[in-house]
Each structure stands twice: as structure tokens, then as C-alpha cells.
Design a protein around this motif. Structure first.
Motif, PDB file in Angstrom:
ATOM      1  N   MET A 122       0.833  -1.171   0.000  1.00 38.52           N
ATOM      2  CA  MET A 122       0.000   0.000   0.000  1.00 38.52           C
ATOM      3  C   MET A 122       0.882   1.239   0.000  1.00 38.52           C
ATOM      4  O   MET A 122       1.892   1.269   0.683  1.00 38.52           O
ATOM      5  N   LYS A 123       0.451   2.216  -0.742  1.00 43.23           N
ATOM      6  CA  LYS A 123       1.217   3.454  -0.836  1.00 43.23           C
ATOM      7  C   LYS A 123       0.483   4.537  -0.047  1.00 43.23           C
ATOM      8  O   LYS A 123      -0.717   4.729  -0.213  1.00 43.23           O
ATOM      9  N   PHE A 124       1.234   5.215   0.812  1.00 49.83           N
ATOM     10  CA  PHE A 124       0.718   6.341   1.579  1.00 49.83           C
ATOM     11  C   PHE A 124       1.626   7.539   1.332  1.00 49.83           C
ATOM     12  O   PHE A 124       2.841   7.393   1.224  1.00 49.83           O
ATOM     13  N   LEU A 125       1.039   8.723   1.259  1.00 54.51           N
ATOM     14  CA  LEU A 125       1.797   9.965   1.119  1.00 54.51           C
ATOM     15  C   LEU A 125       1.479  10.855   2.306  1.00 54.51           C
ATOM     16  O   LEU A 125       0.302  11.040   2.654  1.00 54.51           O
ATOM     17  N   ILE A 126       2.510  11.371   2.947  1.00 56.10           N
ATOM     18  CA  ILE A 126       2.326  12.314   4.066  1.00 56.10           C
ATOM     19  C   ILE A 126       2.859  13.659   3.603  1.00 56.10           C
ATOM     20  O   ILE A 126       4.043  13.797   3.313  1.00 56.10           O
ATOM     21  N   LYS A 127       1.971  14.632   3.522  1.00 59.47           N
ATOM     22  CA  LYS A 127       2.381  15.973   3.123  1.00 59.47           C
ATOM     23  C   LYS A 127       2.701  16.763   4.384  1.00 59.47           C
ATOM     24  O   LYS A 127       1.820  17.044   5.193  1.00 59.47           O
ATOM     25  N   LEU A 128       3.982  17.087   4.561  1.00 58.24           N
ATOM     26  CA  LEU A 128       4.433  17.739   5.790  1.00 58.24           C
ATOM     27  C   LEU A 128       3.965  19.186   5.843  1.00 58.24           C
ATOM     28  O   LEU A 128       3.898  19.874   4.827  1.00 58.24           O
ATOM     29  N   SER A 129       3.660  19.605   7.061  1.00 60.29           N
ATOM     30  CA  SER A 129       3.198  20.971   7.279  1.00 60.29           C
ATOM     31  C   SER A 129       3.786  21.498   8.581  1.00 60.29           C
ATOM     32  O   SER A 129       3.776  20.797   9.587  1.00 60.29           O
ATOM     33  N   PRO A 130       4.272  22.747   8.584  1.00 59.72           N
ATOM     34  CA  PRO A 130       4.780  23.311   9.831  1.00 59.72           C
ATOM     35  C   PRO A 130       3.665  23.707  10.790  1.00 59.72           C
ATOM     36  O   PRO A 130       3.914  24.070  11.921  1.00 59.72           O
ATOM     37  N   LEU A 131       2.414  23.626  10.357  1.00 64.45           N
ATOM     38  CA  LEU A 131       1.292  24.068  11.175  1.00 64.45           C
ATOM     39  C   LEU A 131       0.791  23.004  12.143  1.00 64.45           C
ATOM     40  O   LEU A 131      -0.153  23.244  12.875  1.00 64.45           O
ATOM     41  N   GLY A 132       1.385  21.820  12.141  1.00 65.90           N
ATOM     42  CA  GLY A 132       1.017  20.810  13.134  1.00 65.90           C
ATOM     43  C   GLY A 132      -0.023  19.815  12.685  1.00 65.90           C
ATOM     44  O   GLY A 132      -0.359  18.911  13.418  1.00 65.90           O
ATOM     45  N   GLU A 133      -0.588  19.931  11.466  1.00 68.07           N
ATOM     46  CA  GLU A 133      -1.549  18.948  10.974  1.00 68.07           C
ATOM     47  C   GLU A 133      -1.120  18.524   9.575  1.00 68.07           C
ATOM     48  O   GLU A 133      -0.895  19.365   8.717  1.00 68.07           O
ATOM     49  N   MET A 134      -0.977  17.217   9.371  1.00 72.43           N
ATOM     50  CA  MET A 134      -0.530  16.700   8.079  1.00 72.43           C
ATOM     51  C   MET A 134      -1.541  15.693   7.569  1.00 72.43           C
ATOM     52  O   MET A 134      -2.056  14.880   8.341  1.00 72.43           O
ATOM     53  N   ALA A 135      -1.813  15.750   6.283  1.00 68.68           N
ATOM     54  CA  ALA A 135      -2.731  14.801   5.660  1.00 68.68           C
ATOM     55  C   ALA A 135      -1.966  13.568   5.213  1.00 68.68           C
ATOM     56  O   ALA A 135      -0.874  13.673   4.671  1.00 68.68           O
ATOM     57  N   VAL A 136      -2.556  12.405   5.446  1.00 68.72           N
ATOM     58  CA  VAL A 136      -2.044  11.152   4.908  1.00 68.72           C
ATOM     59  C   VAL A 136      -3.011  10.755   3.806  1.00 68.72           C
ATOM     60  O   VAL A 136      -4.215  10.613   4.049  1.00 68.72           O
ATOM     61  N   THR A 137      -2.478  10.602   2.585  1.00 66.75           N
ATOM     62  CA  THR A 137      -3.327  10.288   1.442  1.00 66.75           C
ATOM     63  C   THR A 137      -2.887   8.972   0.808  1.00 66.75           C
ATOM     64  O   THR A 137      -1.803   8.470   1.088  1.00 66.75           O
ATOM     65  N   ASN A 138      -3.751   8.458  -0.074  1.00 61.35           N
ATOM     66  CA  ASN A 138      -3.362   7.279  -0.845  1.00 61.35           C
ATOM     67  C   ASN A 138      -2.719   7.742  -2.144  1.00 61.35           C
ATOM     68  O   ASN A 138      -2.514   8.940  -2.353  1.00 61.35           O
ATOM     69  N   HIS A 139      -2.407   6.802  -3.036  1.00 60.27           N
ATOM     70  CA  HIS A 139      -1.730   7.149  -4.287  1.00 60.27           C
ATOM     71  C   HIS A 139      -2.600   7.999  -5.215  1.00 60.27           C
ATOM     72  O   HIS A 139      -2.097   8.636  -6.117  1.00 60.27           O
ATOM     73  N   LYS A 140      -3.920   8.050  -4.971  1.00 65.28           N
ATOM     74  CA  LYS A 140      -4.825   8.890  -5.772  1.00 65.28           C
ATOM     75  C   LYS A 140      -5.013  10.264  -5.134  1.00 65.28           C
ATOM     76  O   LYS A 140      -5.882  11.014  -5.552  1.00 65.28           O
ATOM     77  N   ASN A 141      -4.238  10.538  -4.090  1.00 55.56           N
ATOM     78  CA  ASN A 141      -4.300  11.810  -3.355  1.00 55.56           C
ATOM     79  C   ASN A 141      -5.614  11.987  -2.592  1.00 55.56           C
ATOM     80  O   ASN A 141      -6.031  13.106  -2.310  1.00 55.56           O
ATOM     81  N   GLU A 142      -6.274  10.883  -2.248  1.00 55.40           N
ATOM     82  CA  GLU A 142      -7.498  10.928  -1.451  1.00 55.40           C
ATOM     83  C   GLU A 142      -7.110  10.871   0.028  1.00 55.40           C
ATOM     84  O   GLU A 142      -6.327  10.013   0.431  1.00 55.40           O
ATOM     85  N   PRO A 143      -7.637  11.786   0.853  1.00 59.30           N
ATOM     86  CA  PRO A 143      -7.258  11.786   2.279  1.00 59.30           C
ATOM     87  C   PRO A 143      -7.743  10.538   3.002  1.00 59.30           C
ATOM     88  O   PRO A 143      -8.867  10.092   2.800  1.00 59.30           O
ATOM     89  N   LEU A 144      -6.862   9.970   3.835  1.00 61.38           N
ATOM     90  CA  LEU A 144      -7.179   8.778   4.618  1.00 61.38           C
ATOM     91  C   LEU A 144      -7.121   9.055   6.116  1.00 61.38           C
ATOM     92  O   LEU A 144      -7.995   8.620   6.864  1.00 61.38           O
ATOM     93  N   TYR A 145      -6.050   9.747   6.552  1.00 59.40           N
ATOM     94  CA  TYR A 145      -5.811   9.991   7.973  1.00 59.40           C
ATOM     95  C   TYR A 145      -5.235  11.393   8.157  1.00 59.40           C
ATOM     96  O   TYR A 145      -4.820  12.039   7.203  1.00 59.40           O
ATOM     97  N   LEU A 146      -5.178  11.807   9.417  1.00 57.56           N
ATOM     98  CA  LEU A 146      -4.522  13.053   9.796  1.00 57.56           C
ATOM     99  C   LEU A 146      -3.453  12.743  10.826  1.00 57.56           C
ATOM    100  O   LEU A 146      -3.641  11.881  11.684  1.00 57.56           O
TER     101      LEU A 146
END
Length: 158
Positions: free
Chosen positions: A1-25
Motif C-alpha cells: 500500500m502506498k501512503f503519502l504524508i504531506k508535511l506541514s509546519p502548522l502541526g496537521e498533516m494529511a495522509v493520502t493514498n496514491h490517488k491523493n485521497e485523504p485517509l488519515y490526519l
């Protein structure tokens, strides 16, 4: 499974799948005194947390994922080890490899973009929350060693 975590300095990051659909925070802060990050579903229900351990002898973090015993991530000079899950984590430039008994079970690459993204490939969903939390921590710990330029040596003879 592929997950992408987009880093943010604001303290909340989205975890998405390979289609860029949000899965977790992933929320929290590793720089403050509490040094805790949380992984949540999209309804903000906590699924797990990574926290700084009070061990004075060795830098370590605890990981508490719902339904599993608390595991401790130990930091060694060239590797990390997650106890109870038997994960050995090694670094190769801008990527990390997760092994269990010599078998590669996950990997993480750092994609330098805007925002910086962690590209995680995880074989077994049972490891996903542990590995996603560790990936955020590893990005904090990732430091490129200082490389000094090579100068030709001149031999001076008197």
C-alpha cells in the motif's frame, strides 16, 4: 500500500493514498516539551500516538496504537529498532528501509517538493500506523552529515 504524508509546519498533516485521497490526519508537535504526535481518522478519532519516552539512558520514543501493546523505538548510531514489532530501520541518503527478520516490509522516501512529502510503501496494513508515525519522526531526525570540500594537499618541503 502506498501512503503519502504531506508535511506541514502548522502541526496537521494529511495522509493520502496514491490517488491523493485523504485517509488519515497526523497532528501534534515533536519540538515542544510533550513531544507527541497523533494519527487520527478523518472523524478525528485517535488511532495511535508517538511520544517521547522518559528513558535517560537512550533516546527512545513510545508508540501506542489502538489494539496493540505499547512499543518502543530505540535510536542507535546507524539504525532504529521498534521493539515488539521487530522492525529494524536503516537509512540510505533520503530514504529509509523497514525490515523484519531481514525481509523488507516497508520503505519511505523523502520527496523534496512544496510541500515536502514522505512517500511510504507498506506491505502489511497491520504495520501501517506504526510506520506512518515513525516516518514523521524520522524526517525530524534525518540530518545530512556535513560534507567538507576536498582540497588538494600541497606538500611543503623546507
Amino acid at each position: 500500500m502506498k501512503f503519502l504524508i504531506k508535511l506541514s509546519p502548522l502541526g496537521e498533516m494529511a495522509v493520502t493514498n496514491h490517488k491523493n485521497e485523504p485517509l488519515y490526519l497526523i497532528k501534534g508537535n515533536l519540538a515542544g516539551p510533550k513531544q507527541t504526535i497523533f494519527i487520527q481518522d478523518l472523524s478525528h478519532n485517535e488511532l495511535g500516538r508517538l511520544f517521547k519516552s522518559n528513558s535517560r539512558l537512550q533516546k527512545s520514543y513510545g508508540i501506542d496504537v489502538e489494539g496493540y501493546p505499547v512499543c518502543y523505538l530505540k535510536h542507535f548510531p546507524n539504525a532504529f529498532y521498534l521493539q515488539k514489532r521487530h522492525l529494524l530501520i536503516t537509512r540510505n541518503k533520503d530514504s529509509f528501509t523497514f525490515r523484519r527478520f531481514a525481509k523488507v516490509v516497508a520503505s519511505m522516501k523523502i520527496i523534496i517538493d512544496d510541500p515536502i512529502t514522505l512517500d511510504c510503501e507498506i506491505d502489511d496494513f497491520e504495520d501501517a500506523f506504526f510506520i506512518l508515525l515513525i516516518c514523521v519522526l524520522l524526517n525530524k531526525w534525518k540530518m545530512t552529515p556535513l560534507r567538507l570540500p576536498d582540497f588538494p594537499l600541497k606538500v611543503i618541503r623546507a
